[in-house]
Design an enzyme around this catalytic site. Structure first.
Site, PDB file in Angstrom:
ATOM      1  N   CYS A 145      61.837-112.650   2.868  1.00 57.57           N
ATOM      2  CA  CYS A 145      62.155-112.243   1.805  1.00 57.57           C
ATOM      3  C   CYS A 145      63.895-111.876   1.354  1.00 57.57           C
ATOM      4  CB  CYS A 145      61.944-111.895   0.564  1.00 57.57           C
ATOM      5  SG  CYS A 145      59.615-112.490   0.391  1.00 57.57           S
ATOM      6  N   CYS A 153      61.947-116.577  -1.232  1.00 57.21           N
ATOM      7  CA  CYS A 153      61.547-115.398  -2.086  1.00 57.21           C
ATOM      8  C   CYS A 153      62.581-114.243  -1.883  1.00 57.21           C
ATOM      9  CB  CYS A 153      59.621-114.947  -1.313  1.00 57.21           C
ATOM     10  SG  CYS A 153      60.376-115.263   0.870  1.00 57.21           S
TER      11      CYS A 153
END
Ligand SMILES: *[C@@H]1O[C@H](CO)[C@@H](O)[C@H](O)[C@H]1NC(C)=O
Ligand SMILES: *[C@@H]1O[C@H](CO)[C@@H](O)[C@H](O)[C@H]1NC(C)=O
Ligand SMILES: *[C@@H]1O[C@H](CO)[C@@H](O)[C@H](O)[C@H]1NC(C)=O
Length: 275
Positions: free
Chosen positions: A87, A168
């Site tokens: 992420c 993300c």
């Protein structure tokens, strides 16, 4: 990635149509070679079979009319290339290609589509098949704009979608404030990537609007199409920030163009700070 730029140029800029070259010569060696390079040197943790990926790619493209390769035709190929990444690293961009490259180079934590295996393998290549023939068409390929289902576009569309779906944490979007419609709903970012991002996976969409040093200063976080982007993000439940004139980006531009008046103050203040 050059193809994406070409695509944007061809589809979204009015102007005379350009004749495209045929499939990039030696495409098989290039794609398979890049694949081995990636899984051996760039990202040795990956266990992919480069020959199988090539075979699925070839099956999707050849024996098809050159304007008739859908996103679904690449399903098997994408299925053979599962890839995840950490992420907080995804970098999206639109009409800021050159600057994006320097930005990603000084911030190696950033991941662009070119850093994924698919992006790495097919960057800058052209390809198309021909009906009733088991090979690629090396003499000419249609323009993107001539097709509903262009083989190159379909692949990048799916790759972009996967890239955005995986995003993300914090993601960064680099937009060009020197043009009208910095956020273009027809660009790959506006038409595919934005719709594929998941507000439950993404913490913040951090938009950075960057203009050319010499202007024009057409759009900003509070002006033009970027306001529309922010509304869309809000309505879908994304948290966001937006920055005009990010200092890192400005320094990168000044390195390439130190004579610019706006860079003189920048350089002077840095020198003074150091002295
Ligand atoms: C396009 O592909 C579909 C499915 O592969 C096929 O049924 C159709 O005939 C093709 N059309 C052209 C114009 O080649
Ligand atoms: C903005 O777009 C223009 C036109 O495509 C391009 O010449 C310029 O380099 C871009 N600026 C930045 C900062 O990427
Ligand atoms: C994510 O972005 C927000 C807003 O810019 C920032 O406050 C936060 O520190 C960032 N988190 C990470 C992990 O970078």
């Amino acid at each position: 990635m050059m193809m994406i730029v070409w695509f944007i140029v061809l589809v979204f800029c009015p102007g005379p149509l350009r004749t495209q070259l045929g499939t990039t010569p030696n495409i098989k060696h290039i794609v398979v070679g890049r694949c081995y390079n990636y899984i051996t040197l760039v990202n040795p943790d990956l266990r992919h079979d480069c020959e199988v990926i090539w075979r699925h790619f070839e099956e999707a493209v050849v024996r098809q009319s050159s304007c008739n390769v859908t996103v679904e035709d690449y399903n098997k190929m994408f299925y053979a290339i599962p890839q995840t990444w950490p992420c907080d690293r995804s970098l999206f961009w639109s009409k800021t290609r050159t600057l994006m490259h320097s930005y990603a180079a000084v911030n190696p934590q950033f991941w662009t589509l070119e850093d994924t295996l698919v992006g790495y393998m097919f960057n800058d290549l052209i390809w198309c098949g021909q009906e009733e023939d088991s090979g690629f068409d090396f003499s000419s390929c249609p323009e993107w704009s001539a097709c509903r289902n262009h083989p190159v576009y379909s692949l990048w569309r799916q790759a972009s979608q996967n890239f955005a779906e995986m995003a993300c944490g914090n993601i960064t979007v680099l937009l060009n404030g020197s043009i009208v419609n910095a956020f273009n709903k027809k660009s790959m970012f506006g038409s595919v990537e934005l719709d594929s991002m998941n507000p439950r996976r993404v913490d913040y969409v951090n938009i950075k609007v960057v203009t050319n040093l010499e202007g024009p200063f057409t759009e900003s976080c509070s002006k033009g199409s970027i306001v529309d982007l922010i509304h869309i993000l809000q309505s879908r439940g994304f948290r966001w920030t937006c920055t005009d004139n990010d200092q890192t980006l400005m320094i990168l531009q000044c390195i390439q163009n130190p004579e610019q008046p706006s860079c003189q103050t920048c350089v002077n203040s840095l020198l003074h700070r150091r002295g």
